[in-house]
Motif scaffolding. Structure first.
Motif, PDB file in Angstrom:
ATOM      1  N   VAL A  31       0.847  -1.191   0.000  1.00 21.22           N
ATOM      2  CA  VAL A  31       0.000   0.000   0.000  1.00 21.22           C
ATOM      3  C   VAL A  31       0.884   1.243   0.000  1.00 21.22           C
ATOM      4  O   VAL A  31       1.945   1.274   0.635  1.00 21.22           O
ATOM      5  N   MET A  32       0.447   2.237  -0.737  1.00 12.77           N
ATOM      6  CA  MET A  32       1.095   3.550  -0.745  1.00 12.77           C
ATOM      7  C   MET A  32       0.022   4.609  -0.612  1.00 12.77           C
ATOM      8  O   MET A  32      -1.049   4.489  -1.215  1.00 12.77           O
ATOM      9  N   VAL A  33       0.288   5.628   0.182  1.00 13.58           N
ATOM     10  CA  VAL A  33      -0.613   6.770   0.278  1.00 13.58           C
ATOM     11  C   VAL A  33       0.218   8.034   0.129  1.00 13.58           C
ATOM     12  O   VAL A  33       1.382   8.100   0.542  1.00 13.58           O
ATOM     13  N   ILE A  34      -0.394   9.050  -0.476  1.00 18.32           N
ATOM     14  CA  ILE A  34       0.277  10.338  -0.678  1.00 18.32           C
ATOM     15  C   ILE A  34      -0.690  11.440  -0.251  1.00 18.32           C
ATOM     16  O   ILE A  34      -1.863  11.428  -0.644  1.00 18.32           O
ATOM     17  N   GLY A  35      -0.208  12.388   0.544  1.00 20.70           N
ATOM     18  CA  GLY A  35      -1.076  13.469   0.988  1.00 20.70           C
ATOM     19  C   GLY A  35      -0.282  14.612   1.574  1.00 20.70           C
ATOM     20  O   GLY A  35       0.951  14.558   1.686  1.00 20.70           O
TER      21      GLY A  35
END
Length: 274
Positions: A215-219
């Motif tokens: 999983v990858m998240v960007i914010g």
């Protein structure tokens, strides 16, 4: 491209200040890189504080067709369904009783504006909100009319307070049974207890059968902190935009460029070389 389940990644993208610049522009390089990663066979999707009606146009602008979209800071998870009238259905909806939190805040913040989003995406509001700040579905009401309907989100806007002062007021309130996030200005998002972008992404991950390590998240915002902690705790990747506040960067596993530097495109190109 079809990847084996064990090779697929789930990539959750914040929208404002991440996919889009703060003034709403979508850089062609960002859109192109998102589509390239999609074409590699990975699941790339929005995970946003935006309402459903304000999220769907961004998906269209990107030219992608994700299986899911996490909206309203995780309170609503949309699932693509080609047989549905608009091509999407509400797959998971979390609500709470807003009365206590509204009355508590109302006692502490003189002159603030309030909005309550219901599970259908309608905002009932009182006071003044900038044009376009809420979804297209909005109805101006008296404050008392906000107290009874189940809410997926409460929004509080208090432009007369500096962000630091607003944070201090929020801390003094001792809010319980809700999760809250303070934005760039004196903007407060309040969600059901234990509901955030991370819980929404975990629900999607389970539905798709993707491993925690993939999983990858960007914010860039404080409402991304829970999502970052969720990704990092399972061995995934949490990428903070270059302009993110220190407390957001502190829980990230990586930092990319700012929204104006197309940081999303830079991060995706680095991790998914294809």
């Amino acid at each position: 491209m079809t990847l084996a389940p064990e090779d697929r990644w789930l990539i959750g993208l914040d929208i404002d200040g991440t996919v889009l610049t703060e003034d709403g522009r979508l850089h062609p390089r960002v859109a192109s890189e998102i589509r390239r990663v999609r074409d590699l066979g990975h699941e790339i999707m929005p995970s946003t504080g935006r309402s459903v009606s304000m999220t769907m146009p961004v998906i269209d602008r990107l030219g992608i067709a994700p299986s899911y979209a996490v909206c309203a800071n995780g309170a609503i998870v949309m699932r693509r369904d080609k047989d549905a009238p608009v091509g999407w259905v509400r797959d998971r909806v979390e609500t709470f009783d807003p009365r206590q939190v509204l009355t508590t805040i109302h006692e502490h913040l003189e002159g603030a504006s309030y909005a309550v989003e219901d599970e259908e995406g309608l905002f009932r509001f009182t006071g003044q909100f900038p044009e376009g700040a809420l979804a297209a579905g909005r109805l101006q009401v008296e404050f008392e009319d906000l107290l009874d309907a189940p809410a997926t989100r409460v929004v509080v806007l208090s432009p007369d307070h500096a962000v630091e002062d607003f944070l201090a007021v929020v801390e003094r309130m001792g809010l319980h049974k809700v999760s809250y996030y303070v934005g760039w200005t004196a903007w407060l998002d309040i969600a059901p207890d234990g509901v955030n972008k991370g819980t929404g992404m975990e629900y999607v991950r389970q539905q798709l059968g993707i491993s925690r390590e993939h999983v990858m998240v960007i914010g860039d915002g404080r409402n991304d902190i829970d999502m970052f902690e969720w990704a990092a705790s399972g061995g995934g990747v949490a990428v903070a935009m270059g302009q993110a506040p220190d407390e957001v960067r502190a829980v990230s596993t990586d930092v990319t460029g700012t929204d104006h530097e197309q940081g999303v495109a830079t991060a995706l190109a680095r991790y998914f070389q294809g």
